[in-house]
Design a protein around this motif. Structure first.
Motif, PDB file in Angstrom:
ATOM      1  N   PRO A 194     -77.897  -1.893  99.444  1.00  0.00           N
ATOM      2  CA  PRO A 194     -79.203  -2.361  99.912  1.00  0.00           C
ATOM      3  C   PRO A 194     -79.238  -3.884  99.863  1.00  0.00           C
ATOM      4  CG  PRO A 194     -79.387  -1.371  97.726  1.00  0.00           C
ATOM      5  CD  PRO A 194     -77.989  -1.134  98.187  1.00  0.00           C
ATOM      6  N   ASP A 195     -80.054  -4.464 100.715  1.00  0.00           N
ATOM      7  CA  ASP A 195     -80.014  -5.911 100.864  1.00  0.00           C
ATOM      8  C   ASP A 195     -81.359  -6.426 101.378  1.00  0.00           C
ATOM      9  OD1 ASP A 195     -79.086  -8.467 101.027  1.00  0.00           O
ATOM     10  OD2 ASP A 195     -77.908  -8.160 102.853  1.00  0.00           O
ATOM     11  N   THR A 207     -78.896 -10.833  99.456  1.00  0.00           N
ATOM     12  CA  THR A 207     -78.855 -10.654  98.005  1.00  0.00           C
ATOM     13  C   THR A 207     -77.397 -10.542  97.564  1.00  0.00           C
ATOM     14  OG1 THR A 207     -79.304  -8.318  98.413  1.00  0.00           O
ATOM     15  CG2 THR A 207     -81.128  -9.646  97.655  1.00  0.00           C
ATOM     16  N   GLU A 208     -77.172 -10.714  96.264  1.00  0.00           N
ATOM     17  CA  GLU A 208     -75.821 -10.799  95.701  1.00  0.00           C
ATOM     18  C   GLU A 208     -75.360  -9.437  95.176  1.00  0.00           C
ATOM     19  OE1 GLU A 208     -73.189 -12.463  95.835  1.00  0.00           O
ATOM     20  OE2 GLU A 208     -73.344 -14.137  94.443  1.00  0.00           O
ATOM     21  N   ASP A 209     -74.062  -9.149  95.340  1.00  0.00           N
ATOM     22  CA  ASP A 209     -73.518  -7.882  94.864  1.00  0.00           C
ATOM     23  C   ASP A 209     -72.666  -8.025  93.604  1.00  0.00           C
ATOM     24  OD1 ASP A 209     -74.629  -6.281  96.774  1.00  0.00           O
ATOM     25  OD2 ASP A 209     -73.033  -6.690  98.213  1.00  0.00           O
ATOM     26  N   ALA A 210     -72.103  -9.217  93.382  1.00  0.00           N
ATOM     27  CA  ALA A 210     -71.203  -9.379  92.251  1.00  0.00           C
ATOM     28  C   ALA A 210     -71.344 -10.787  91.686  1.00  0.00           C
ATOM     29  CB  ALA A 210     -69.756  -9.148  92.695  1.00  0.00           C
ATOM     30  N   ARG A 213     -75.093  -6.978  90.428  1.00  0.00           N
ATOM     31  CA  ARG A 213     -75.697  -6.441  91.642  1.00  0.00           C
ATOM     32  C   ARG A 213     -77.211  -6.561  91.525  1.00  0.00           C
ATOM     33  NH1 ARG A 213     -73.158  -0.994  93.174  1.00  0.00           N
ATOM     34  NH2 ARG A 213     -71.385  -2.393  93.391  1.00  0.00           N
ATOM     35  N   TRP A 214     -77.832  -7.233  92.488  1.00  0.00           N
ATOM     36  CA  TRP A 214     -79.266  -7.508  92.394  1.00  0.00           C
ATOM     37  C   TRP A 214     -80.125  -6.288  92.742  1.00  0.00           C
ATOM     38  CZ3 TRP A 214     -79.818 -13.009  95.028  1.00  0.00           C
ATOM     39  CH2 TRP A 214     -79.191 -13.951  94.202  1.00  0.00           C
ATOM     40  N   LEU A 215     -79.581  -5.394  93.575  1.00  0.00           N
ATOM     41  CA  LEU A 215     -80.344  -4.207  93.982  1.00  0.00           C
ATOM     42  C   LEU A 215     -79.462  -2.976  93.801  1.00  0.00           C
ATOM     43  CD1 LEU A 215     -81.720  -5.685  97.328  1.00  0.00           C
ATOM     44  CD2 LEU A 215     -83.091  -5.239  95.290  1.00  0.00           C
ATOM     45  N   THR A 243     -88.251   1.192  95.014  1.00  0.00           N
ATOM     46  CA  THR A 243     -87.823   1.984  93.869  1.00  0.00           C
ATOM     47  C   THR A 243     -86.311   1.867  93.822  1.00  0.00           C
ATOM     48  OG1 THR A 243     -89.600   3.563  94.326  1.00  0.00           O
ATOM     49  CG2 THR A 243     -87.868   4.291  92.817  1.00  0.00           C
ATOM     50  N   GLU A 244     -85.737   1.702  92.626  1.00  0.00           N
ATOM     51  CA  GLU A 244     -84.283   1.623  92.557  1.00  0.00           C
ATOM     52  C   GLU A 244     -83.767   2.304  91.303  1.00  0.00           C
ATOM     53  OE1 GLU A 244     -82.530  -2.229  92.157  1.00  0.00           O
ATOM     54  OE2 GLU A 244     -83.794  -2.803  90.482  1.00  0.00           O
ATOM     55  N   ARG A 245     -82.447   2.425  91.208  1.00  0.00           N
ATOM     56  CA  ARG A 245     -81.869   3.040  90.024  1.00  0.00           C
ATOM     57  C   ARG A 245     -82.119   2.148  88.826  1.00  0.00           C
ATOM     58  NH1 ARG A 245     -76.144   3.481  90.587  1.00  0.00           N
ATOM     59  NH2 ARG A 245     -75.941   2.195  88.736  1.00  0.00           N
TER      60      ARG A 245
END
Ligand SMILES: *[C@@H]1O[C@H](CO)[C@@H](O)[C@H](O)[C@H]1NC(C)=O
Ligand SMILES: *[C@@H]1O[C@H](CO)[C@@H](O)[C@H](O)[C@H]1NC(C)=O
Ligand SMILES: *[C@@H]1O[C@H](CO)[C@@H](O)[C@H](O)[C@H]1NC(C)=O
Ligand SMILES: *[C@@H]1O[C@H](CO)[C@@H](O)[C@H](O)[C@H]1NC(C)=O
Length: 611
Positions: A194-195, A207-210, A213-215, A243-245
């Motif tokens: 997701p972004d 958004t950043e993944d590494a 992870r932002w999302l 909503t997110e994990r």
């Protein structure tokens, strides 16, 4: 001998399900779970107007109040309707369906050619004073295009949409055009992260993944622009709701998903070396919506409604929340203040040292200027007039600390409304001034079965004025818009669009009914129940929102007289139809109240239940 493993886990699963199915693991406070006072079936619905065509999925709505137009994005088409009366013909339309070849490609990708392999319009926004912008899933190969509003035609060849629009019709998604820049949030492609993106001007931001992870499997439900006051030296901000994990997994009773609010600043241009083409202003915090005195949380955010017409710093928004258990129906509506969100963004950050481990509150030194802030006058005074000039240590901190530690609590620290057995999907709300000078929040909530609940909040207590059945066939309400100018509510659904008046005071034919309704729109003028919002001289009107029973003492009870001829010895059922679900019938004989069942009296009273 059988392996006991799977059996044991099955038993465990069964017992969990039992708890879930046989009711709640607690007794909810009853004063929050209220019964709608009046039930109106579709046959008794008054003043509604409808729009339908040969297509389905009327889910994307855009209102132009000035031009009095309602734009509707559906499956394979966009419509321009007269907002005053959406049933007025002819409606202008743009047909935009994916080609047969494109649909075939979609089928080859393993997609469903009955639902997914179409061009579902997911975005419809104003671009400038003459043009709109739209995006469609285009059978799993998204495209976007401009619309010439005046002629209502597509004004350009469709352009690539895969960075702006999700591939499927049900993927969580939100999009906003601000100053001709498109902000979107989704898990665009099936396997992508997701972004939150801004697509122009270049560089586009993400958004950043590494390493952090932002999302996490974020499902987006809404977004909103918060404009900074002119001359305040600050920056406009865009808020995202999702909503997110859960990342902060802690303890045995932790939840797998959590509701969040995130935000970015409009002036963000990314970092120079660190966070190049990434947001430097992304922060997120948890939104909580729990029943007081119970360790019981509504974690699934279904939709958000931001109250219009309030000062930026006083902005309020409502969220509709559900449970993580898919097989249990329930909804909680919580109201939040955006200033509480801002406070959380000013508070401590969360941190996880190495990925995979627990998140804890960060207690170390915070670099200056404060990471995640928008570029404002204070930063400009320090020579930082653009995000690319932010120091590297600040950007490095932002990169690893997107999550705030403080959770955002709803106002009054509890839901304004909680309902078992109802799944609300979308809502709208506005403030109405009562004749007593008080201001009341009036709420309109759509359900997953095509009903609309209208409610008023009186001193922290919700009163559901009515529930209206909008569709013959049960179907989820997929969008809801309100126009105070048109005094209308527009409801999107799979089968069509419905326009409803904000109030229907004429339904109440007596002073008592009018006052019992407790609808801030309605008052008794001595002869009829009228909409007071349109009246100039309201001094002699009768209304009692606070108690719902005063003012009609001089009026006559409306006694419906019915005579029946009967033969001696016959059993006769005398029916008393109750308008209100909150009422109980009272039977009297020669001025004395009758109760229950008396073998010798020759009558008995009771009430039949409608199913
Ligand atoms: C579109 O409409 C069809 C038919 O009413 C329905 O089955 C489907 O769930 C709808 N899809 C969306 C994304 O609303
Ligand atoms: C969907 O594809 C199947 C073949 O896999 C075909 O038989 C069917 O007619 C198609 N349905 C539609 C609505 O196009
Ligand atoms: C609005 O944008 C469209 C598409 O880019 C452009 O053709 C049109 O000239 C613009 N209108 C105005 C008034 O700027
Ligand atoms: C920022 O300041 C520098 C020099 O002080 C200037 O050259 C530049 O144009 C400014 N940038 C913006 C976006 O204002």
């Amino acid at each position: 001998m059988q392996d006991a493993g799977p059996l044991a886990s099955q038993l465990l699963l069964l017992s969990c399900l039992c708890v879930a199915v046989s009711g709640y693991p607690f007794r909810p406070p009853l004063d929050l779970d209220v019964t709608p006072r009046v039930t109106v079936l579709i046959s008794g619905l008054q003043g509604s107007r409808r729009f339908q065509s040969s297509t389905v999925n009327y889910s994307t709505l855009l209102l132009d109040a000035d031009r009095e137009r309602l734009y509707v994005g559906a499956r394979g088409a966009v419509f321009a309707l007269d907002a005053t009366d959406i049933s007025a013909s002819p409606a202008a339309s743009i047909e935009w369906e994916a080609s047969a070849e494109q649909k075939f490609q979609c089928l080859l990708k393993g997609k469903d050619n009955k639902t997914e392999c179409f061009n579902h319009i997911r975005l419809l926004q104003r671009f400038n004073s003459t043009h709109l912008y739209m995006c469609g899933t285009h059978a799993f190969s998204p495209l976007c295009a401009y619309i010439d509003e005046e002629r209502f035609v597509m004004s350009s060849k469709p352009e690539e949409g895969r960075d702006k629009c999700p591939y499927g019709p049900t993927t969580g998604y939100t999009g906003l055009l601000v100053d001709q820049q498109l902000y979107t949030a989704s898990q665009y492609e099936f396997r992508s992260f997701p972004d939150i993106r801004r697509n122009s001007p270049s560089p586009t931001l993400k958004t950043e993944d590494a390493p952090t992870r932002w999302l996490n499997e974020a499902e987006f439900v809404g977004s909103s622009l918060l404009k900074e006051r002119l001359g305040s030296g600050g920056d406009d901000q865009i808020f995202f709701f999702f909503t997110e994990r859960n990342q902060e997994y802690s303890g045995t009773y932790s939840h797998s998903r959590v509701a969040r609010v995130g935000r970015v600043c409009k002036g963000d241009r990314g970092g120079h070396l660190t966070l190049q083409k990434r947001w430097t202003s992304f922060l997120k915090a948890r939104l909580t919506c729990s029943l007081p005195d119970y360790d019981f949380h509504f974690n699934m955010l279904r939709s958000v409604f931001v109250m219009p017409d309030l000062e930026p710093q006083e902005t309020l928004f409502y969220g509709i929340f559900g449970l993580e258990w898919k097989n249990v129906k329930a909804s909680a509506v919580c109201r939040f203040s955006l200033s509480e969100v801002q406070k959380a963004f000013q508070g401590p950050y969360m941190e996880n040292q190495d990925s995979g481990s627990k998140w804890t509150e960060y207690t170390g030194k915070i670099p200056e200027p404060r990471p995640g802030t928008c570029i404002n006058d204070a930063l400009r005074a320090r020579g930082i007039n653009i995000s690319t000039s932010l120091p590297d240590d600040v950007l490095e901190f932002v990169r690893r600390h997107p999550l705030m530690s403080h959770q955002v609590q709803p106002l009054d620290k509890r839901p304004v409304l909680f309902r078992r057995t109802t799944d609300y999907t979308h809502m709208a709300a506005h403030v109405v001034q009562g004749l007593d000078g008080e201001t009341y929040h009036v709420l309109y909530m759509g359900t997953d079965e095509g009903w609309l609940h209208k409610a008023v909040e009186v001193q922290g207590q919700i009163h559901i004025i009515e529930e209206l059945q909008l569709f013959e066939e049960p179907q989820p309400i997929t969008n809801l818009l309100m126009s105070t100018k048109q005094a209308s509510l527009y409801v999107g659904s799979p089968s069509g669009v419905v326009q409803l008046p904000l109030s229907n005071c004429g339904r109440y034919s007596t002073c008592y009914e009018c006052v019992f309704a407790r609808d801030p729109h309605c008052a008794w003028n001595g002869g009829e129940c009228v909409d007071v919002t349109a009246q100039a001289n309201r001094s002699s009107f009768i209304q009692d929102i606070q108690h719902g029973n005063r003012g009609c003492e001089k009026a006559q009870y409306d006694v419906a007289q019915k005579s029946r001829s009967v033969r001696v010895g016959d059993d006769v059922l005398l029916q008393c139809e109750l308008i209100s679900n909150l009422a109980t019938p009272l039977w009297t004989l020669n001025g004395k109240e009758l109760q229950g069942y008396d073998l010798n009296s020759g009558f008995r009273t009771g009430r039949t239940l409608r199913s």
